[in-house]
Design a protein around this motif. Structure first.
Motif, PDB file in Angstrom:
ATOM      1  N   ASP A 149     -12.298 -33.099  14.580  1.00  0.00           N
ATOM      2  CA  ASP A 149     -12.742 -33.612  16.157  1.00  0.00           C
ATOM      3  C   ASP A 149     -11.653 -34.824  16.793  1.00  0.00           C
ATOM      4  OD1 ASP A 149     -13.300 -35.838  14.059  1.00  0.00           O
ATOM      5  OD2 ASP A 149     -14.957 -36.043  15.015  1.00  0.00           O
ATOM      6  N   GLY A 150     -10.838 -34.752  16.215  1.00  0.00           N
ATOM      7  CA  GLY A 150      -9.702 -35.559  16.669  1.00  0.00           C
ATOM      8  C   GLY A 150      -8.505 -34.863  16.888  1.00  0.00           C
ATOM      9  N   ALA A 151      -7.306 -35.507  16.775  1.00  0.00           N
ATOM     10  CA  ALA A 151      -5.772 -34.964  16.781  1.00  0.00           C
ATOM     11  C   ALA A 151      -5.739 -33.610  16.118  1.00  0.00           C
ATOM     12  CB  ALA A 151      -4.898 -35.725  16.624  1.00  0.00           C
ATOM     13  N   GLY A 152      -6.363 -33.567  15.156  1.00  0.00           N
ATOM     14  CA  GLY A 152      -6.303 -32.387  14.096  1.00  0.00           C
ATOM     15  C   GLY A 152      -6.642 -30.980  14.950  1.00  0.00           C
ATOM     16  N   GLU A 153      -7.613 -30.797  16.030  1.00  0.00           N
ATOM     17  CA  GLU A 153      -7.802 -29.829  16.637  1.00  0.00           C
ATOM     18  C   GLU A 153      -6.418 -29.275  17.490  1.00  0.00           C
ATOM     19  OE1 GLU A 153     -10.856 -30.884  19.580  1.00  0.00           O
ATOM     20  OE2 GLU A 153      -9.542 -31.839  20.591  1.00  0.00           O
ATOM     21  N   LEU A 154      -5.679 -30.117  17.686  1.00  0.00           N
ATOM     22  CA  LEU A 154      -4.303 -29.783  18.333  1.00  0.00           C
ATOM     23  C   LEU A 154      -3.607 -28.755  17.448  1.00  0.00           C
ATOM     24  CD1 LEU A 154      -2.997 -33.297  19.660  1.00  0.00           C
ATOM     25  CD2 LEU A 154      -4.249 -31.243  21.182  1.00  0.00           C
ATOM     26  N   LEU A 155      -3.630 -28.680  16.152  1.00  0.00           N
ATOM     27  CA  LEU A 155      -3.084 -27.852  15.287  1.00  0.00           C
ATOM     28  C   LEU A 155      -3.625 -26.441  15.250  1.00  0.00           C
ATOM     29  CD1 LEU A 155      -2.354 -30.193  12.265  1.00  0.00           C
ATOM     30  CD2 LEU A 155      -1.016 -29.931  14.356  1.00  0.00           C
ATOM     31  N   GLY A 156      -4.668 -26.454  15.922  1.00  0.00           N
ATOM     32  CA  GLY A 156      -5.222 -24.963  15.922  1.00  0.00           C
ATOM     33  C   GLY A 156      -5.209 -23.989  17.228  1.00  0.00           C
ATOM     34  N   HIS A 157      -4.264 -24.081  17.890  1.00  0.00           N
ATOM     35  CA  HIS A 157      -4.041 -23.742  19.374  1.00  0.00           C
ATOM     36  C   HIS A 157      -4.100 -21.972  18.992  1.00  0.00           C
ATOM     37  CE1 HIS A 157      -2.979 -22.604  23.352  1.00  0.00           C
ATOM     38  NE2 HIS A 157      -3.279 -24.020  23.761  1.00  0.00           N
ATOM     39  N   SER A 158      -5.076 -21.335  19.802  1.00  0.00           N
ATOM     40  CA  SER A 158      -4.998 -19.938  19.558  1.00  0.00           C
ATOM     41  C   SER A 158      -3.876 -19.124  20.118  1.00  0.00           C
ATOM     42  CB  SER A 158      -6.376 -19.328  20.176  1.00  0.00           C
ATOM     43  OG  SER A 158      -6.475 -19.642  21.562  1.00  0.00           O
ATOM     44  N   ARG A 159      -3.088 -19.791  21.004  1.00  0.00           N
ATOM     45  CA  ARG A 159      -1.935 -19.130  21.757  1.00  0.00           C
ATOM     46  C   ARG A 159      -0.726 -19.680  21.223  1.00  0.00           C
ATOM     47  NH1 ARG A 159      -3.286 -18.456  27.722  1.00  0.00           N
ATOM     48  NH2 ARG A 159      -1.002 -17.244  27.597  1.00  0.00           N
ATOM     49  N   VAL A 160      -0.633 -20.589  20.422  1.00  0.00           N
ATOM     50  CA  VAL A 160       0.594 -21.199  19.956  1.00  0.00           C
ATOM     51  C   VAL A 160       0.499 -21.252  18.350  1.00  0.00           C
ATOM     52  CG1 VAL A 160       2.245 -23.180  20.173  1.00  0.00           C
ATOM     53  CG2 VAL A 160       0.869 -22.544  22.107  1.00  0.00           C
ATOM     54  N   PRO A 161       1.020 -20.206  17.806  1.00  0.00           N
ATOM     55  CA  PRO A 161       1.160 -20.180  16.102  1.00  0.00           C
ATOM     56  C   PRO A 161       2.090 -21.319  15.850  1.00  0.00           C
ATOM     57  CG  PRO A 161       1.481 -18.072  17.054  1.00  0.00           C
ATOM     58  CD  PRO A 161       1.582 -19.090  18.432  1.00  0.00           C
TER      59      PRO A 161
END
Length: 278
Positions: A149-161
């Motif tokens: 729920d913090g910066a970790g969500e940035l590592l899961g962008h669906s369009r940027v592997p």
């Protein structure tokens, strides 16, 4: 779209600030990847790649401009390499790459924000993207990256592997600082070695999943106590970018001086029947 690749290699040196020492070797890793990747991309090679390497001491605007310019050029792929030290915003919800001249108080504001990087990639003129990461994070940033729920969500962008490694780093004593991006044992160092030597027994065209075991075997994990304080990132779909496996034809070609044209023929003949990057 052309069949080429736009490769942007960003190795940001945070400067002499002791707390930003995790970026001290980022420029070395950038040079490694800028030299290794173009000649190994299966469906383009050096002649089909455009390589941008902004200065390691560039500010966030300089680094972002280089990325945006590459993203605006039509190509099959946009591959971005990000090397250095990450820092979180005060709320722990966003991260940025530390850039030169930053202090502990302004590092996030002066840094190259992760959101800017992914936004430029998503809105580029390329059909496919890949973000290769060789980075470290201090204690607070590491904690933020662990929270979904913090910066970790940035590592899961669906369009940027994502493909790479983020490790925890601290300016500890007696050299127990962990592996720095770009240094021996880092992800960029390991990937460069694997691309140079190839993977025996693997196909002539290999993707991130094919290379990952060999890369992990090369990785140095620093002190045994900190072995778990790193996060390996592998594209969810296995990665669609195909690269040349030098080991696939080494036995037959060892010691022979080959032209680019002959190499291209050999790679085509040993390629899978499916089109590259399909």
């Amino acid at each position: 779209m052309s069949g080429g690749i736009e490769l942007v290699v960003i190795g940001a040196d945070g400067g002499p600030e002791r707390g930003h020492g995790g970026s001290a070797r980022a420029a070395d890793g950038a040079r490694t990847l800028a030299a290794a990747l173009p000649g190994r991309t299966f469906d383009a090679g050096t002649r089909g790649s455009n390589v941008s390497v902004p200065p390691a001491d560039g500010d966030a605007n300089t680094l972002l401009t280089a990325l945006r310019q590459a993203a605006q050029r039509p190509a099959r792929w946009l591959v971005v390499c990000l090397l250095g030290q990450l820092v979180a915003d005060p709320r722990g919800r966003r991260v940025a790459l530390v850039t030169a001249g930053s202090t502990p108080e302004n590092a996030y504001r002066r840094g190259l924000a992760w959101d800017w990087i992914t936004s430029a990639m998503v809105h580029g003129e390329q059909e496919e993207t890949l973000l290769i990461v060789d980075a470290v994070a201090d204690r607070d940033t590491w904690a933020a990256l662990l929270r979904e729920d913090g910066a970790g969500e940035l590592l899961g962008h669906s369009r940027v592997p994502l493909w790479g490694r983020i490790g925890r780093w601290s300016a500890g004593r007696r050299g127990r600082d962990g592996v720095l991006p770009g240094a021996e044992g880092s992800f960029s160092w390991a990937l460069g070695r694997v691309l140079e030597h190839g993977v025996p027994g693997a196909p002539a065209a290999v993707g991130p999943l094919d290379l990952q075991p060999a890369v992990e075997a090369q990785l140095g994990w620093g002190e045994p106590a900190s072995a778990g304080e790193a996060r390996l990132l592998v594209p969810r779909d296995g990665g669609r970018l195909l690269m040349r496996n030098r080991a696939a034809v080494r036995g037959a070609l060892a010691g022979l001086p080959l032209s680019d044209e002959l190499l291209a023929v050999l790679w085509r003949e040993s390629a899978p029947t499916d089109p590259p990057s399909a």
